[in-house]
Design a protein around this motif. Structure first.
Motif, PDB file in Angstrom:
ATOM      1  N   LEU A 171       0.826  -1.207   0.000  1.00 19.63           N
ATOM      2  CA  LEU A 171       0.000   0.000   0.000  1.00 19.63           C
ATOM      3  C   LEU A 171       0.864   1.262   0.000  1.00 19.63           C
ATOM      4  CD1 LEU A 171      -2.677  -1.231   2.540  1.00 19.63           C
ATOM      5  CD2 LEU A 171      -3.184  -0.469   0.204  1.00 19.63           C
ATOM      6  N   LEU A 172       1.935   1.257   0.781  1.00 19.64           N
ATOM      7  CA  LEU A 172       2.829   2.403   0.812  1.00 19.64           C
ATOM      8  C   LEU A 172       3.513   2.611  -0.531  1.00 19.64           C
ATOM      9  CD1 LEU A 172       4.427   1.937   4.337  1.00 19.64           C
ATOM     10  CD2 LEU A 172       2.993   3.853   3.624  1.00 19.64           C
ATOM     11  N   ASP A 173       3.962   1.524  -1.156  1.00 14.85           N
ATOM     12  CA  ASP A 173       4.613   1.620  -2.468  1.00 14.85           C
ATOM     13  C   ASP A 173       3.637   2.133  -3.522  1.00 14.85           C
ATOM     14  OD1 ASP A 173       6.928   0.655  -1.344  1.00 14.85           O
ATOM     15  OD2 ASP A 173       6.663  -1.404  -2.066  1.00 14.85           O
ATOM     16  N   ALA A 174       2.405   1.611  -3.496  1.00 12.54           N
ATOM     17  CA  ALA A 174       1.394   2.053  -4.465  1.00 12.54           C
ATOM     18  C   ALA A 174       1.058   3.519  -4.255  1.00 12.54           C
ATOM     19  CB  ALA A 174       0.136   1.191  -4.333  1.00 12.54           C
ATOM     20  N   ALA A 175       0.924   3.924  -2.999  1.00 13.79           N
ATOM     21  CA  ALA A 175       0.613   5.323  -2.710  1.00 13.79           C
ATOM     22  C   ALA A 175       1.743   6.237  -3.175  1.00 13.79           C
ATOM     23  CB  ALA A 175       0.376   5.509  -1.211  1.00 13.79           C
ATOM     24  N   ALA A 176       2.994   5.806  -2.981  1.00 10.06           N
ATOM     25  CA  ALA A 176       4.128   6.617  -3.417  1.00 10.06           C
ATOM     26  C   ALA A 176       4.073   6.862  -4.914  1.00 10.06           C
ATOM     27  CB  ALA A 176       5.447   5.932  -3.035  1.00 10.06           C
ATOM     28  N   GLU A 177       3.763   5.840  -5.676  1.00 14.18           N
ATOM     29  CA  GLU A 177       3.682   5.974  -7.134  1.00 14.18           C
ATOM     30  C   GLU A 177       2.536   6.896  -7.539  1.00 14.18           C
ATOM     31  OE1 GLU A 177       3.550   2.296  -9.218  1.00 14.18           O
ATOM     32  OE2 GLU A 177       5.151   1.377  -8.038  1.00 14.18           O
ATOM     33  N   LEU A 178       1.362   6.661  -6.978  1.00 13.62           N
ATOM     34  CA  LEU A 178       0.183   7.428  -7.382  1.00 13.62           C
ATOM     35  C   LEU A 178       0.264   8.881  -6.914  1.00 13.62           C
ATOM     36  CD1 LEU A 178      -2.682   4.827  -6.797  1.00 13.62           C
ATOM     37  CD2 LEU A 178      -1.647   5.525  -8.967  1.00 13.62           C
ATOM     38  N   PHE A 179       0.742   9.102  -5.694  1.00 16.34           N
ATOM     39  CA  PHE A 179       0.872  10.472  -5.201  1.00 16.34           C
ATOM     40  C   PHE A 179       1.874  11.253  -6.051  1.00 16.34           C
ATOM     41  CE2 PHE A 179      -0.339   9.182  -0.587  1.00 16.34           C
ATOM     42  CZ  PHE A 179      -1.679   9.267  -0.913  1.00 16.34           C
ATOM     43  N   ALA A 180       2.977  10.598  -6.429  1.00 16.28           N
ATOM     44  CA  ALA A 180       3.987  11.277  -7.239  1.00 16.28           C
ATOM     45  C   ALA A 180       3.417  11.689  -8.588  1.00 16.28           C
ATOM     46  CB  ALA A 180       5.203  10.370  -7.433  1.00 16.28           C
ATOM     47  N   ARG A 240      -0.049  11.767  -9.549  1.00 15.42           N
ATOM     48  CA  ARG A 240      -1.353  12.417  -9.621  1.00 15.42           C
ATOM     49  C   ARG A 240      -1.645  13.367  -8.473  1.00 15.42           C
ATOM     50  NH1 ARG A 240      -5.059   7.225 -10.234  1.00 15.42           N
ATOM     51  NH2 ARG A 240      -6.644   8.799  -9.706  1.00 15.42           N
ATOM     52  N   GLY A 241      -0.819  13.378  -7.450  1.00 13.68           N
ATOM     53  CA  GLY A 241      -1.060  14.239  -6.308  1.00 13.68           C
ATOM     54  C   GLY A 241      -1.800  13.529  -5.193  1.00 13.68           C
ATOM     55  N   LEU A 242      -2.074  14.252  -4.127  1.00 15.66           N
ATOM     56  CA  LEU A 242      -2.600  13.651  -2.905  1.00 15.66           C
ATOM     57  C   LEU A 242      -4.106  13.465  -2.895  1.00 15.66           C
ATOM     58  CD1 LEU A 242      -0.422  15.496  -0.241  1.00 15.66           C
ATOM     59  CD2 LEU A 242      -0.019  13.276  -1.308  1.00 15.66           C
ATOM     60  N   ASP A 243      -4.773  13.766  -4.001  1.00 10.09           N
ATOM     61  CA  ASP A 243      -6.221  13.569  -4.061  1.00 10.09           C
ATOM     62  C   ASP A 243      -6.607  12.122  -4.382  1.00 10.09           C
ATOM     63  OD1 ASP A 243      -6.841  16.169  -3.413  1.00 10.09           O
ATOM     64  OD2 ASP A 243      -6.849  16.852  -5.501  1.00 10.09           O
ATOM     65  N   VAL A 244      -5.636  11.276  -4.641  1.00 11.12           N
ATOM     66  CA  VAL A 244      -5.926   9.872  -4.930  1.00 11.12           C
ATOM     67  C   VAL A 244      -6.603   9.235  -3.723  1.00 11.12           C
ATOM     68  CG1 VAL A 244      -4.903   7.647  -5.521  1.00 11.12           C
ATOM     69  CG2 VAL A 244      -3.941   9.747  -6.478  1.00 11.12           C
ATOM     70  N   SER A 245      -7.645   8.484  -3.967  1.00  5.84           N
ATOM     71  CA  SER A 245      -8.408   7.885  -2.867  1.00  5.84           C
ATOM     72  C   SER A 245      -7.733   6.620  -2.356  1.00  5.84           C
ATOM     73  CB  SER A 245      -9.825   7.548  -3.330  1.00  5.84           C
ATOM     74  OG  SER A 245      -9.810   6.480  -4.263  1.00  5.84           O
ATOM     75  N   LEU A 246      -8.091   6.233  -1.132  1.00  5.50           N
ATOM     76  CA  LEU A 246      -7.562   4.999  -0.557  1.00  5.50           C
ATOM     77  C   LEU A 246      -8.033   3.794  -1.363  1.00  5.50           C
ATOM     78  CD1 LEU A 246      -5.782   4.004   1.734  1.00  5.50           C
ATOM     79  CD2 LEU A 246      -7.807   3.845   3.185  1.00  5.50           C
ATOM     80  N   GLN A 247      -9.224   3.881  -1.937  1.00  7.01           N
ATOM     81  CA  GLN A 247      -9.722   2.790  -2.777  1.00  7.01           C
ATOM     82  C   GLN A 247      -8.843   2.612  -4.022  1.00  7.01           C
ATOM     83  OE1 GLN A 247     -11.491   5.134  -1.362  1.00  7.01           O
ATOM     84  NE2 GLN A 247     -13.352   4.296  -0.428  1.00  7.01           N
ATOM     85  N   GLU A 248      -8.437   3.735  -4.640  1.00  5.20           N
ATOM     86  CA  GLU A 248      -7.560   3.657  -5.815  1.00  5.20           C
ATOM     87  C   GLU A 248      -6.193   3.103  -5.441  1.00  5.20           C
ATOM     88  OE1 GLU A 248      -8.507   7.223  -8.795  1.00  5.20           O
ATOM     89  OE2 GLU A 248      -8.389   7.904  -6.712  1.00  5.20           O
ATOM     90  N   ILE A 249      -5.708   3.496  -4.286  1.00  2.00           N
ATOM     91  CA  ILE A 249      -4.415   2.993  -3.832  1.00  2.00           C
ATOM     92  C   ILE A 249      -4.487   1.489  -3.590  1.00  2.00           C
ATOM     93  CG2 ILE A 249      -2.757   3.087  -1.920  1.00  2.00           C
ATOM     94  CD1 ILE A 249      -3.544   6.086  -1.641  1.00  2.00           C
ATOM     95  N   VAL A 281      -4.628  -5.118  -3.396  1.00  2.00           N
ATOM     96  CA  VAL A 281      -5.219  -5.639  -2.159  1.00  2.00           C
ATOM     97  C   VAL A 281      -6.648  -5.119  -2.062  1.00  2.00           C
ATOM     98  CG1 VAL A 281      -2.965  -5.635  -1.028  1.00  2.00           C
ATOM     99  CG2 VAL A 281      -4.493  -3.692  -0.703  1.00  2.00           C
ATOM    100  N   GLY A 282      -7.431  -5.727  -1.224  1.00  2.00           N
ATOM    101  CA  GLY A 282      -8.811  -5.316  -1.054  1.00  2.00           C
ATOM    102  C   GLY A 282      -8.924  -4.025  -0.258  1.00  2.00           C
ATOM    103  N   VAL A 283     -10.040  -3.330  -0.455  1.00  2.00           N
ATOM    104  CA  VAL A 283     -10.262  -2.077   0.260  1.00  2.00           C
ATOM    105  C   VAL A 283     -10.311  -2.327   1.771  1.00  2.00           C
ATOM    106  CG1 VAL A 283     -11.882  -0.175   0.618  1.00  2.00           C
ATOM    107  CG2 VAL A 283     -11.469  -1.036  -1.693  1.00  2.00           C
ATOM    108  N   ALA A 284     -10.919  -3.439   2.177  1.00  2.00           N
ATOM    109  CA  ALA A 284     -10.993  -3.745   3.604  1.00  2.00           C
ATOM    110  C   ALA A 284      -9.598  -3.907   4.197  1.00  2.00           C
ATOM    111  CB  ALA A 284     -11.830  -5.008   3.821  1.00  2.00           C
ATOM    112  N   THR A 285      -8.710  -4.534   3.434  1.00  2.00           N
ATOM    113  CA  THR A 285      -7.322  -4.686   3.886  1.00  2.00           C
ATOM    114  C   THR A 285      -6.659  -3.330   4.055  1.00  2.00           C
ATOM    115  OG1 THR A 285      -7.089  -6.844   2.819  1.00  2.00           O
ATOM    116  CG2 THR A 285      -5.060  -5.639   3.291  1.00  2.00           C
ATOM    117  N   ALA A 286      -6.916  -2.425   3.097  1.00  2.00           N
ATOM    118  CA  ALA A 286      -6.338  -1.084   3.173  1.00  2.00           C
ATOM    119  C   ALA A 286      -6.808  -0.372   4.434  1.00  2.00           C
ATOM    120  CB  ALA A 286      -6.712  -0.279   1.937  1.00  2.00           C
TER     121      ALA A 286
END
Length: 229
Positions: free
Chosen positions: A32-41, A43-52, A58-63
């Motif tokens: 999740l941290l690796d995916a967030a790093a890629e997406l934030f870099a 698209r910015g910080l508006d990316v949702s936790l569901q997209e991450i 992984v599943g949204v519940a896992t996130a």
């Protein structure tokens, strides 16, 4: 010129995992941290936790088990990264040449933001940051003040430059960085050299400044105007 690793660097460790996590839970957390790093870099910080979660596979519940909300993930991911930005400034204080130190600090910080929209938003106050990020940003200004004073005392930097000028310079350069990144990713370096030439003391008298520097207490309000809405 000074060079530092890009913000999204798989060789740079993230914050230590919470104690007691099972191995599979820690793997999911890191994904999740690796995916967030890629997406934030990108698209910015508006990316949702569901997209991450989807990007991490992984599943949204896992996130949500690993991070109660997106803000918690942002805090954990950028806590260390912003700490590294402060370390760049602190390293400048150890350089023997105050002017080279000043240039290295400016370039190092901007290089961190180059190509990383999320870090740019966080550093420039374009989004509401967590308390940890606010504290880290508050720590940066005093260190930058020391870097500037050293260069001024060495006669390298114009004496009327104030630490509160630096965030505004960064806003100016990163605004152009956002425009030129897709086609001319290094164009911001040209702007930085032009800016540095204006900061450095010349043989003739520097031009008088038409307005006073911002006061420290003015910065939160001024930088807050960059937030959408």
């Amino acid at each position: 010129m000074f060079s530092v690793p890009h913000l999204y660097d798989p060789d740079v460790a993230t914050s230590p995992a919470p104690r007691g996590l099972r191995a599979d839970a820690e793997r999911n957390r890191q994904r999740l941290l690796d995916a967030a790093a890629e997406l934030f870099a990108e698209r910015g910080l508006d990316v949702s936790l569901q997209e991450i979660a989807a990007h991490a596979g992984v599943g949204v519940a896992t996130a949500y088990r690993r991070f109660p909300d997106r803000a918690a993930l942002v805090d954990e991911l950028f806590d260390q990264r912003l700490g590294q930005v402060i370390a760049i400034a602190q390293e400048g204080l150890e350089h023997d040449d105050p002017w080279v130190a000043f240039v290295q600090v400016m370039e190092g910080i901007l290089e961190r933001m180059s190509g990383n929209l999320g870090l740019k938003q966080l550093m420039m106050g374009e989004v509401r940051a967590g308390e940890r990020q606010a504290r880290l940003r508050a720590q940066l200004l005093p260190v930058m003040s020391q870097v500037i004073r050293r260069a001024q005392e060495a006669g390298e930097v114009r004496p009327d430059l104030e630490p509160t000028d630096m965030p505004i310079f960064n806003v100016m350069i990163t605004a152009g960085m956002h425009l030129t990144q897709p086609t001319h990713p290094d164009h911001w370096r040209r702007m930085l050299v032009i800016m540095l030439d204006g900061i450095r003391v010349r043989r003739d008298e520097p031009s008088p400044l038409p307005a006073p520097a911002l006061a420290v207490e003015d910065l939160p309000r001024v930088m807050g105007t960059l937030r959408p809405g």
